[in-house]
Design a protein around this motif. Sequence first.
Motif, PDB file in Angstrom:
ATOM      1  N   ALA A 270       0.826  -1.208   0.000  1.00 45.47           N
ATOM      2  CA  ALA A 270       0.000   0.000   0.000  1.00 45.47           C
ATOM      3  C   ALA A 270       0.862   1.260   0.000  1.00 45.47           C
ATOM      4  CB  ALA A 270      -0.931  -0.013   1.212  1.00 45.47           C
ATOM      5  N   ILE A 271       1.955   1.238   0.757  1.00 50.71           N
ATOM      6  CA  ILE A 271       2.869   2.391   0.753  1.00 50.71           C
ATOM      7  C   ILE A 271       3.498   2.548  -0.632  1.00 50.71           C
ATOM      8  CG2 ILE A 271       5.012   3.308   1.720  1.00 50.71           C
ATOM      9  CD1 ILE A 271       4.250   2.082   4.378  1.00 50.71           C
ATOM     10  N   ASN A 272       3.847   1.431  -1.264  1.00 51.36           N
ATOM     11  CA  ASN A 272       4.366   1.488  -2.638  1.00 51.36           C
ATOM     12  C   ASN A 272       3.387   2.201  -3.554  1.00 51.36           C
ATOM     13  OD1 ASN A 272       6.657   0.122  -2.010  1.00 51.36           O
ATOM     14  ND2 ASN A 272       6.234  -1.671  -3.259  1.00 51.36           N
ATOM     15  N   ASN A 273       2.121   1.876  -3.429  1.00 51.67           N
ATOM     16  CA  ASN A 273       1.114   2.486  -4.306  1.00 51.67           C
ATOM     17  C   ASN A 273       0.995   3.983  -4.062  1.00 51.67           C
ATOM     18  OD1 ASN A 273       0.557  -0.010  -5.446  1.00 51.67           O
ATOM     19  ND2 ASN A 273      -1.103  -0.465  -4.025  1.00 51.67           N
ATOM     20  N   VAL A 274       1.126   4.403  -2.807  1.00 52.55           N
ATOM     21  CA  VAL A 274       1.126   5.842  -2.508  1.00 52.55           C
ATOM     22  C   VAL A 274       2.299   6.522  -3.211  1.00 52.55           C
ATOM     23  CG1 VAL A 274       1.363   7.568  -0.689  1.00 52.55           C
ATOM     24  CG2 VAL A 274      -0.069   5.566  -0.307  1.00 52.55           C
ATOM     25  N   PHE A 275       3.462   5.901  -3.160  1.00 58.74           N
ATOM     26  CA  PHE A 275       4.645   6.469  -3.816  1.00 58.74           C
ATOM     27  C   PHE A 275       4.465   6.523  -5.328  1.00 58.74           C
ATOM     28  CE2 PHE A 275       7.676   5.065  -0.178  1.00 58.74           C
ATOM     29  CZ  PHE A 275       7.241   6.139   0.574  1.00 58.74           C
ATOM     30  N   TYR A 276       3.920   5.452  -5.916  1.00 55.77           N
ATOM     31  CA  TYR A 276       3.736   5.426  -7.368  1.00 55.77           C
ATOM     32  C   TYR A 276       2.824   6.562  -7.817  1.00 55.77           C
ATOM     33  CZ  TYR A 276       5.724   0.702  -7.249  1.00 55.77           C
ATOM     34  OH  TYR A 276       6.542  -0.365  -7.062  1.00 55.77           O
ATOM     35  N   ARG A 277       1.736   6.751  -7.100  1.00 53.15           N
ATOM     36  CA  ARG A 277       0.815   7.819  -7.484  1.00 53.15           C
ATOM     37  C   ARG A 277       1.481   9.187  -7.330  1.00 53.15           C
ATOM     38  NH1 ARG A 277      -5.142   9.320  -4.914  1.00 53.15           N
ATOM     39  NH2 ARG A 277      -5.696  10.802  -6.532  1.00 53.15           N
ATOM     40  N   PHE A 278       2.267   9.353  -6.265  1.00 56.86           N
ATOM     41  CA  PHE A 278       2.952  10.620  -6.048  1.00 56.86           C
ATOM     42  C   PHE A 278       3.972  10.890  -7.150  1.00 56.86           C
ATOM     43  CE2 PHE A 278       6.812  12.587  -4.141  1.00 56.86           C
ATOM     44  CZ  PHE A 278       6.307  13.871  -3.972  1.00 56.86           C
ATOM     45  N   ILE A 279       4.753   9.890  -7.536  1.00 56.77           N
ATOM     46  CA  ILE A 279       5.839  10.074  -8.508  1.00 56.77           C
ATOM     47  C   ILE A 279       5.291  10.301  -9.913  1.00 56.77           C
ATOM     48  CG2 ILE A 279       7.824   8.967  -9.607  1.00 56.77           C
ATOM     49  CD1 ILE A 279       8.156   7.370  -6.945  1.00 56.77           C
ATOM     50  N   PHE A 280       4.352   9.466 -10.313  1.00 52.17           N
ATOM     51  CA  PHE A 280       3.962   9.426 -11.717  1.00 52.17           C
ATOM     52  C   PHE A 280       2.658  10.158 -12.015  1.00 52.17           C
ATOM     53  CE2 PHE A 280       6.377   5.460 -10.900  1.00 52.17           C
ATOM     54  CZ  PHE A 280       7.483   5.749 -11.691  1.00 52.17           C
ATOM     55  N   LEU A 318      11.821   3.765  -4.409  1.00 54.17           N
ATOM     56  CA  LEU A 318      12.697   4.669  -3.664  1.00 54.17           C
ATOM     57  C   LEU A 318      13.576   5.511  -4.586  1.00 54.17           C
ATOM     58  CD1 LEU A 318      13.905   2.734  -0.489  1.00 54.17           C
ATOM     59  CD2 LEU A 318      12.156   4.482  -0.701  1.00 54.17           C
ATOM     60  N   ILE A 319      14.233   4.886  -5.536  1.00 53.11           N
ATOM     61  CA  ILE A 319      15.120   5.648  -6.423  1.00 53.11           C
ATOM     62  C   ILE A 319      14.329   6.650  -7.274  1.00 53.11           C
ATOM     63  CG2 ILE A 319      16.697   5.459  -8.390  1.00 53.11           C
ATOM     64  CD1 ILE A 319      17.838   2.946  -7.142  1.00 53.11           C
ATOM     65  N   PRO A 320      13.172   6.288  -7.855  1.00 51.24           N
ATOM     66  CA  PRO A 320      12.394   7.307  -8.580  1.00 51.24           C
ATOM     67  C   PRO A 320      11.860   8.434  -7.718  1.00 51.24           C
ATOM     68  CG  PRO A 320      11.776   5.105  -9.323  1.00 51.24           C
ATOM     69  CD  PRO A 320      12.660   4.925  -8.139  1.00 51.24           C
ATOM     70  N   LEU A 321      11.857   8.287  -6.397  1.00 49.46           N
ATOM     71  CA  LEU A 321      11.428   9.389  -5.538  1.00 49.46           C
ATOM     72  C   LEU A 321      12.385  10.583  -5.614  1.00 49.46           C
ATOM     73  CD1 LEU A 321      10.094   7.724  -2.248  1.00 49.46           C
ATOM     74  CD2 LEU A 321       8.847   9.248  -3.771  1.00 49.46           C
ATOM     75  N   HIS A 322      13.538  10.410  -6.252  1.00 52.28           N
ATOM     76  CA  HIS A 322      14.453  11.537  -6.466  1.00 52.28           C
ATOM     77  C   HIS A 322      13.967  12.451  -7.589  1.00 52.28           C
ATOM     78  CE1 HIS A 322      17.113   8.694  -4.341  1.00 52.28           C
ATOM     79  NE2 HIS A 322      17.752   9.771  -3.934  1.00 52.28           N
ATOM     80  N   LYS A 323      12.988  12.006  -8.347  1.00 49.90           N
ATOM     81  CA  LYS A 323      12.557  12.761  -9.524  1.00 49.90           C
ATOM     82  C   LYS A 323      11.712  13.998  -9.206  1.00 49.90           C
ATOM     83  CE  LYS A 323       9.636  12.207 -13.630  1.00 49.90           C
ATOM     84  NZ  LYS A 323       8.744  11.293 -14.385  1.00 49.90           N
ATOM     85  N   PRO A 324      10.707  13.953  -8.289  1.00 43.18           N
ATOM     86  CA  PRO A 324       9.818  15.114  -8.095  1.00 43.18           C
ATOM     87  C   PRO A 324      10.560  16.372  -7.671  1.00 43.18           C
ATOM     88  CG  PRO A 324       8.864  13.150  -7.106  1.00 43.18           C
ATOM     89  CD  PRO A 324      10.258  12.790  -7.511  1.00 43.18           C
TER      90      PRO A 324
END
Length: 516
Positions: A270-280, A318-324
Amino acid sequence: MFNKIIKRGARKGARGHDAAAAEPRGAAPSSSSGGAAPVTVNHASRASASPVPPSPTSPHAAAAAAPSPAPAAQQPSLLEPLPLLRDVPAGDRPGLLLRKLRLVAALFDFSDSLKHPREKEAKRQALLELVDYVQAPTAAANANAPARLPDAVQEALVAAISANIFRPLPPALYESAANIDPNATPDDEEEPYLDPAWPHLQLVYELLLRYVVSPDTDTKVAKRYVDHAFVLRLLDHFDSEDPREREYLKTVLHRIYGKFMVHRPFIRKAINNVFYRFIFETERHNGIGELLEILGSIINGFALPMKEEHKLFLSRALIPLHKPKSVGIYHQQLSYCIVQFVEKDYKLADAVIRGLLKYWPVINCQKEVLFLGELEEVLEATQPAEFQRCMVPLFKQIGRCLNSAHFQVAERALFLWNNDHIVSLIAQNRGVIFPIIFEALERNIQSHWNQAVHGLTANVRKMFLDMDSDLFDECHQQYIEKEEKAKELEEQRESAWRQLEAVAAKASGDDMVLVK
């Protein structure tokens, strides 16, 4: 400045309208009014306002299907004097607990302190007593004693907590400002929104926390009420603008993860899904930092060898969280999680460094400084074999940072040579690294405008000279030859242009004007 004024005005206007036009469920008209009850308006403008529908087998399904709680004024038992739990026999406590939980489940409008003061105070006293009761140690001396919180009481407890916590969040700053300025973005200097109902919400969160951590809470029973739907709704409220609420949510979710082992894979997903929505998708979320703090503790407990699921989480989330663009807000927590992975499994260092290079900022100097700091921490945990795999693209990027016109970027890159472990890695591979970095150092010596950068570059250059003078001389000679060759090419280019201009002038006659 204009955008900031517009956003603040929009925010105040939106919240003022919410307070004046809407009254939450459970709030009743004052006793002095003899007219009809006001119409309730929901301002459910955010994703968390739409709760996840419970599964048919979940106890939440019955609660969802039941009618909404009646307004406080229509519940005469709310102000009925109830005895204290410690003053009644143990056998009568479950019934008294259910009556107190019905009081706790009643909702009031806390934006107006003059509405229902007696009911609010009665609810506050009930919450205080429930918190003390749930966190008190078991008085029973034998294992055959009845449970302090029977199943029916636990179900009512979670339902009362859900009624208070899972409410529509107020419109976020960027949502209010977007009505006036579509290009509005959250302002880091904007003061956080503080919920006027927090004095009561804090007690509700404290009750939930004490229930989760209590040794009397049997996970086999509690997991029927603290289920997947409950966890998802908790995660939705991490987007709250009130930092106090996010802090409690962080603690509660971490305790749930620690106690309910059956929920652990679901919480991570579920935390992964929160990150995916935030990043993309949105790139807007208030609770990324708090979620990363939870993950920092989780990653620290990963067993070795690391599961493939965890490695995928590193590379895909985690690594794509550097993008925003807003990475600076949560970068400290993100960096801690990344370093935890490398310290757990040093073989991941190559993938992490290449991931950083993939998302390296191009024009954002403040992000570059953050990336360089994280890079140093990762290199601190990197072994020579993994360093050799990525050192060529790594030092090409470091060379570009050395020549940055922004002095903080160049200075932070030069600080890498203050780390003994990094210097030892460079020394072991100096035959490859020196030729890559030498040109950047020479350009700094000759033309960088900042004196501090100039001095640090001279120190690094001297370190190279002391480390291997023969290699230094070779690199210096190659640099001189490259500069001379570049100068010759430039002269040839200018000569060719002059010849073309002469031919064109001769063909067009003397009236042609040449632009130099």
